[in-house]
Design a protein around this motif. Structure first.
Motif, short mmCIF file in Angstrom:
data_model
loop_
_atom_site.label_atom_id
_atom_site.label_comp_id
_atom_site.label_asym_id
_atom_site.label_seq_id
_atom_site.Cartn_x
_atom_site.Cartn_y
_atom_site.Cartn_z
N CYS A 168 0.78 -1.20 0.24
CA CYS A 168 -0.10 0.09 -0.05
C CYS A 168 0.83 1.08 -0.03
O CYS A 168 0.43 2.27 -0.57
CB CYS A 168 -0.95 0.04 0.99
N GLU A 169 1.89 1.39 0.57
CA GLU A 169 2.76 2.53 0.56
C GLU A 169 3.34 2.61 -0.84
O GLU A 169 3.79 3.76 -1.18
CB GLU A 169 3.98 2.50 1.47
N TYR A 170 3.33 1.72 -1.73
CA TYR A 170 4.11 1.72 -3.06
C TYR A 170 3.23 1.90 -4.15
O TYR A 170 3.56 2.22 -5.13
CB TYR A 170 5.05 0.45 -3.18
N HIS A 185 -3.71 0.67 -2.29
CA HIS A 185 -4.28 -0.43 -1.84
C HIS A 185 -3.24 -1.51 -1.71
O HIS A 185 -1.88 -1.18 -2.17
CB HIS A 185 -5.24 -1.03 -2.62
N CYS A 186 -3.55 -2.51 -0.98
CA CYS A 186 -2.48 -3.69 -0.45
C CYS A 186 -1.91 -4.65 -1.51
O CYS A 186 -1.52 -5.71 -1.05
CB CYS A 186 -2.78 -4.09 0.88
N GLY A 187 -2.32 -4.25 -2.74
CA GLY A 187 -1.97 -5.44 -3.65
C GLY A 187 -2.54 -4.78 -4.99
O GLY A 187 -2.71 -3.53 -5.06
N PRO A 192 4.33 -9.70 6.92
CA PRO A 192 3.29 -9.10 5.79
C PRO A 192 1.96 -8.75 6.58
O PRO A 192 1.57 -9.22 7.53
CB PRO A 192 3.06 -10.86 5.25
N SER A 193 1.42 -7.79 5.81
CA SER A 193 0.45 -6.94 6.77
C SER A 193 -0.84 -6.68 5.84
O SER A 193 -1.64 -6.08 6.34
CB SER A 193 0.91 -5.67 7.30
N GLY A 194 -0.70 -7.23 4.62
CA GLY A 194 -1.87 -7.12 3.80
C GLY A 194 -3.20 -7.96 3.77
O GLY A 194 -4.18 -7.72 3.13
N GLY A 233 -10.74 1.94 12.04
CA GLY A 233 -10.29 3.44 11.92
C GLY A 233 -9.36 3.98 12.61
O GLY A 233 -8.75 4.98 12.59
N PHE A 234 -8.67 3.14 13.54
CA PHE A 234 -7.57 3.40 14.32
C PHE A 234 -6.00 3.72 13.69
O PHE A 234 -5.24 3.94 14.03
CB PHE A 234 -7.34 2.53 15.47
N TYR A 235 -6.25 3.39 12.07
CA TYR A 235 -4.79 3.59 11.50
C TYR A 235 -5.15 5.05 10.73
O TYR A 235 -4.02 5.22 10.00
CB TYR A 235 -5.09 2.71 10.12
N GLY A 236 -6.01 5.79 11.04
CA GLY A 236 -5.95 7.19 10.69
C GLY A 236 -4.78 7.88 10.64
O GLY A 236 -4.25 8.05 9.29
N PRO A 237 -3.91 8.40 11.57
CA PRO A 237 -2.95 9.05 11.60
C PRO A 237 -1.83 8.38 10.77
O PRO A 237 -0.86 8.87 10.32
CB PRO A 237 -2.66 9.09 13.10
N PHE A 238 -1.80 6.86 10.74
CA PHE A 238 -0.57 6.28 10.03
C PHE A 238 -0.71 6.63 8.54
O PHE A 238 0.32 6.54 7.79
CB PHE A 238 -0.77 4.57 10.17
N ARG A 239 -1.77 6.80 7.70
CA ARG A 239 -2.02 7.18 6.35
C ARG A 239 -1.22 8.28 6.19
O ARG A 239 -0.77 8.48 4.97
CB ARG A 239 -3.29 7.12 6.10
N ASP A 240 -1.10 9.24 7.39
CA ASP A 240 -0.26 10.36 7.13
C ASP A 240 1.12 10.34 7.08
O ASP A 240 2.11 10.65 6.43
CB ASP A 240 -0.90 11.21 8.09
N VAL A 243 -1.66 0.74 17.60
CA VAL A 243 -1.64 1.37 16.11
C VAL A 243 -1.56 2.93 16.48
O VAL A 243 -1.60 3.65 17.66
CB VAL A 243 -2.54 1.16 15.25
N SER A 244 -1.52 3.71 15.26
CA SER A 244 -1.13 4.97 15.25
C SER A 244 -2.30 5.81 16.16
O SER A 244 -2.13 6.59 16.60
CB SER A 244 -1.34 5.74 13.76
N GLY A 245 -3.46 5.45 15.55
CA GLY A 245 -4.70 5.91 16.32
C GLY A 245 -4.75 5.94 17.87
O GLY A 245 -5.08 6.82 18.66
C1 PBG Z 1 0.25 -1.37 5.89
C2 PBG Z 1 0.07 -1.10 7.31
C3 PBG Z 1 -0.83 -0.23 7.80
C4 PBG Z 1 -0.60 -0.13 9.29
C5 PBG Z 1 0.69 -1.04 9.36
N1 PBG Z 1 0.79 -1.57 8.18
C6 PBG Z 1 -1.84 0.65 7.31
C7 PBG Z 1 -3.20 0.09 6.92
O1 PBG Z 1 -3.55 -1.27 6.95
O2 PBG Z 1 -4.31 0.72 6.66
C8 PBG Z 1 -1.24 0.54 10.37
C9 PBG Z 1 -0.27 1.02 11.66
C10 PBG Z 1 -0.58 2.13 12.23
O3 PBG Z 1 -1.74 2.67 12.12
O4 PBG Z 1 0.05 2.44 13.13
N2 PBG Z 1 -0.90 -2.30 5.37
#
Ligand code: PBG
Length: 339
Positions: free
Chosen positions: A123-125, A130-132, A177-179, A212-219, A286-288
């Motif tokens: 997803c970062e790339y 999206h994750c794939g 792997p986190s996808g 929804g707790f991943y919100g700040p990570f997306r930034d 997580v980030s949130g």
């Molecule tokens: C990538 C990934 C995410 C997080 C870790 N690996 C984002 C997501 O799945 O949307 C979230 C980490 C965080 O919120 O601290 N898939």
């Protein structure tokens, strides 16, 4: 003799020494894993607005940070990459000159004892975030029977296999792997073994919820999905039995370590996984979870240190052996000062 007035639980809470002596759960430095966000360039430390205290770091700065973390006694870092270039299949993820392979190599050169974990996801790339691979005409593995926007499972596995070998060859000790792609553990294990990387471990984000707790990570990772959300591959927050099934599959596929994510809103899942499986278990705070406390503490509404340590203790008490936390560095100081 049963019960009050002979029995008084408060007897063991009278002094700090008594409380320490009977404490069931304590957080240890050895269990904390620090996430790092790496970007291209040199001398870069770019603060992440949504996560006060954290910054995207260039490789040279990340090496300095890794040295500091190892010096504090922390065992591991988890690497996320912000690429120069995004495309439909996230090519930089499997480029040996990509940002995470560069960082993994440099960190292992500088601090060989520090465990380098690579968060393995597309997803970062990808340009769509999206994750794939996303189903559309022209994309490898295009499926005319599926709607456009569907995440192609098996074609994505090939990308993850390729990238995992590249990250491990660069020095990553652990691939994470986190996808939530079906078959990712089996595919990555087979690819690593095929490349002779038999000792590279796999930490599976086995039960990862669409949260929804991943919100700040997306930034932080600059990876928001360009359309829709991740619910077609990440788990529904209402499901607990399904988490056990997901974990069981990953154990069968050869995962070395498991993970539940997020942590605080999913303590029941951590506890159930702990009770049902014997592999080391990580939880991702997580980030949130971090940024909510930071924001409230900035307003003087809660005490950051106290709430952070209470959360880490709760996650440990629920059954996590390891915790990935943005408070890793702070927690070392707090633990040395008495918790
Ligand atoms: C990538 C990934 C995410 C997080 C870790 N690996 C984002 C997501 O799945 O949307 C979230 C980490 C965080 O919120 O601290 N898939």
């Amino acid at each position: 003799m049963a019960g009050y007035p002979h029995i008084r639980p408060r007897r063991l809470r009278r002094t700090d020494a008594l409380r320490r002596m009977v404490r069931e759960t304590t957080v240890r430095v050895d269990q904390l894993i620090a996430p790092l966000f790496i970007r291209h360039g040199t001398g870069v430390s770019r603060p992440i607005g949504s996560m006060p205290g954290h910054a995207q770091l260039s490789v040279d700065r990340a090496v300095r940070e890794a040295e500091a973390l190892a010096e504090l006694g922390l065992p591991a870092v988890l690497l996320f990459g912000i690429p120069n270039h995004k495309d439909a299949c996230g090519s930089e993820n499997f480029d040996p000159e990509g940002i995470v392979p560069q960082a993994a190599y440099a960190i292992k050169q500088a601090v060989p004892q520090l465990i380098v974990i690579s968060d393995m996801c597309c997803c970062e790339y990808t340009d769509h975030g999206h994750c794939g691979l996303i189903n559309q005409p022209g994309v490898p593995g295009y499926d005319e029977h599926e709607s456009e926007g569907y995440l192609l499972n098996d074609a994505t596995l090939e990308l993850l296999a390729k990238a995992s070998v590249v990250h491990a060859q660069a020095g990553a000790d652990v691939i994470a792997p986190s996808g939530m792609i079906d078959g990712m553990i089996h595919t990555i294990r087979t690819a690593l073994d095929g490349a002779g990387l038999i000792n590279t471990a796999i930490m599976s984000y086995a039960a990862k919820y669409a949260s929804g707790f991943y919100g700040p990570f997306r930034d932080a990772a600059e990876s928001p999905p360009g359309f829709g959300d991740r619910s077609q591959y990440q788990m529904d927050p209402g499901n607990a039995r399904e988490a056990l099934r997901e974990v069981r599959l990953d154990v069968e596929e050869g995962a070395d370590m498991l993970m539940v994510k997020p942590a605080l809103a999913y303590l029941d899942i951590i506890s159930k996984v702990r009770a049902n499986f014997d592999l080391p278990l990580a939880a991702y705070q997580v980030s949130g979870e971090y940024s909510m406390v930071k924001a409230a503490a900035e307003r003087g509404w809660i005490d950051e240190r106290r709430v952070a340590m209470e959360s880490l203790t709760s996650i440990t008490r629920a059954g996590a052996d390891m915790i990935i936390t943005y408070w890793a560095k702070d927690a070392v100081g707090w633990l040395r000062a008495g918790g």
